[in-house]
Design an enzyme around this catalytic site. Sequence first.
Site, mmCIF file in Angstrom:
data_model
loop_
_atom_site.group_PDB
_atom_site.id
_atom_site.type_symbol
_atom_site.label_atom_id
_atom_site.label_comp_id
_atom_site.label_asym_id
_atom_site.label_seq_id
_atom_site.Cartn_x
_atom_site.Cartn_y
_atom_site.Cartn_z
ATOM 1 N N ASP A 175 -29.875 -2.826 18.776
ATOM 2 C CA ASP A 175 -30.127 -3.699 18.455
ATOM 3 C C ASP A 175 -31.278 -3.838 18.030
ATOM 4 O O ASP A 175 -32.315 -4.827 17.153
ATOM 5 C CB ASP A 175 -29.268 -5.157 18.433
ATOM 6 N N CYS B 130 -45.738 21.663 -7.079
ATOM 7 C CA CYS B 130 -46.981 20.448 -7.400
ATOM 8 C C CYS B 130 -47.190 19.387 -5.890
ATOM 9 O O CYS B 130 -48.022 19.211 -4.754
ATOM 10 C CB CYS B 130 -46.726 19.325 -8.067
ATOM 11 N N ASP C 120 -24.744 0.256 22.302
ATOM 12 C CA ASP C 120 -25.641 -0.485 23.189
ATOM 13 C C ASP C 120 -24.300 -1.630 22.944
ATOM 14 O O ASP C 120 -23.250 -2.023 22.531
ATOM 15 C CB ASP C 120 -26.518 -1.626 22.977
#
Length: 764
Positions: free
Chosen positions: A658, A65, A467
């Site tokens: 970040d 579906c 980082d």
Amino acid sequence: MDGGLTDFYRYRTEKSPRAQELIPEELSELELYDRDDLQKSFVRQQAGEEREASLILEGIVCAACIWLNERHVKALPGVLDFAVNYSTHRARVRWDNQRIRLSEILEAISAIGYHAHPFDPGRQEQLYKQERKQAMRRLAVAGLGMMQVMMLAVALYAGAYEGMSDGLRSFLRWVSLLITTPVILFSARTFFISAWRDLKRHQLGMDVPVSLAIGAAFLASAWSTLRGTGEIYFDSVTMFTFFLLAGRFLEMGARHRAGQAAEELVKLLPATAVRLTEAGEERVPVADLVAGEQVLIRPGEGVPADGRIVEGRSSVDESLLTGESLPQLRKLGDLLVGGTVNNESPLVMQVEQVGEDTVLSAIVRLLDRAQTEKPSVARTADRVAGWFVGGLLLVAAGVATWWWLHDPTHAFAVTLSVLVVTCPCALSLATPAAVAAATGALTRLGVLTTRGHALETLARVSHVIFDKTGTLTEGRLRLERADLLGTVSHADCLALAAALEQRSEHPIARALCSETDADLHAENVTAQAGLGIEGWIAGQCYRIGIPEYVLELQGGDVAANKTDAEDRDGVLLGNDQGLLAHFIFADRLRVGAAEAVHRLKNLGIGVELLSGDQATAVRAVAGELGIDHFQSRCRPGDKLARIRTLQQQGAVVAMVGDGVNDAPVLAGAQVSLAMGGGTQLAHASADMVLLSEQLPHLVTAIRTSRRTLTVIRQNLAWALVYNMVALPLAAAGWIAPWMAAIGMSTSSLVVVINALRLRNIPSD
């Protein structure tokens, strides 16, 4: 008349209806969703006329579906994307409002037999309960019918050996027909509806062979009962219906549990809030809050929206949002995220973001996107399942022809067994069940999967690149000292630096802005990623950033103007007259950073550190964490070049940053992870987000992704091997229809139960 309508007006008996009256009521209701004032509560407007909304889809009964809806809606002109969440049956639709209206999309969904409406948590919970009750009713009718028909079948089988009168045999057959009829009309109705939808769209879903098997067996049995001769299969019909419904009922429960993490997030926001007005306290629905208003949050109450504390100090429980089990202290000026819980003291918060703009809404959208986007293995399974149904029907036709030519008396029973035993339910459930269970478990841990390919790619990672600031370190820099390099005072240098950094989200900017209350404003501010910021203050151009960038402002030969400040940590402030100040910052390593690096190495994964900071600080962090390969003073382009080099060598790279200035680098890696700072989350472009900000959870995510890929492969292998073994046995006539029903249902249950193992993340 000139129009030839004389006879029309002569015989007309009543006033003709207006054009508006000819529009069906359902369609006129859908048109309400095109109103801008109504769309504010559930539609996000993006660039230009591009819009995005979350919908609930009713009528979904299986994975086929979902495939049908996605294929149908994506084909509509103006629809940019449409994906359905397997676990929650929520759909995410993105469209161009100039080319197509939302009501037209909803109408197109209704045209293929489904019903869609804007997402509402209360409505969805009600639909879950309704779906469960309806499934239990169908299951109960099928179960009672099966038990009664099986008892009659035992009597008929015994009578065939021991002897039974024709009258009694005919009576038992008619009673079996009477009992089976409500099972077909009520319990099996969902299969026929789903199959008819597929056939109308010229598709072959998994319910097509199911409906053929049930319908053909029932009609043949009814015909034999009417004639008083021939085989009957009422026992197989009721048993097949019962076991198939039982399998889907258990699969529904597993699906609900797998999507529980997303539903818990949706329910975090309270229904009402205490708004503070000039007249006093006023309890209002959360939907009525607007930015700028102040709300009172008593101990034990949930935070109704995103905002900042303007009065009070208390600890806040963020466990359901970030996975952090310990309450976090929040004080004046701190950000509160909607959905967290105030523990101790009353807080007064000024609302900043409401509705779809909150961090919680962003999390739910990202989680929905992850569960609706399919990994490549899932797309392959979908394609295989579609062809498999067509192949199954051809094989069944071939088997029927062979048996009809060689042994007509067994042709129907053998063909029925082939249709039943090879139903591709397990194949369609293999991948979505595993992905839903894994993403739900990681979300509870505080690791948000935001892209469908993330788990699959993370399982193959060979290198992880970090980082430094805000990732391996806490990113909560504090100004350690400021060395003056010119004639400008210490206070003025801080004021100039803060004015330049005022609009930046970088940790250095926050550290500088917190050091001064001066009200200076910079104009024409421009930021160069990895270099620094330039702006004009009182008619003078200033720069703050790395030495080369600041020295360029003085003109001439940069190499000749270098000073020993260039080798120091921190950033420089200067203008076209010379250097003014050198700011030195201090930061702390994240708790668990060393553990994460050590465990990554134990998994055989290479670890590297790429940072824009000076060599001294980067070397110190790398040495403390045991990272052998590191580079300092890297611009985003340098980081991206290193990633490209590794990829050319065949590496699968994961980048952890970040999210502040690492967007190009995050996009360049095969899979990217961003730290889950609240202000960054709303526009996170990473494939995964570490909401918990605990780096050891990255290792857990890698191990879980590997387990997920293993489980998917196990499920697919089981589904294919089962069909390869069961098909020839059924075609040879060694599997009776009732045995086929049990085998098919068992195959689906094995897949679901195997996937549910991923809900439990093993301790490291």
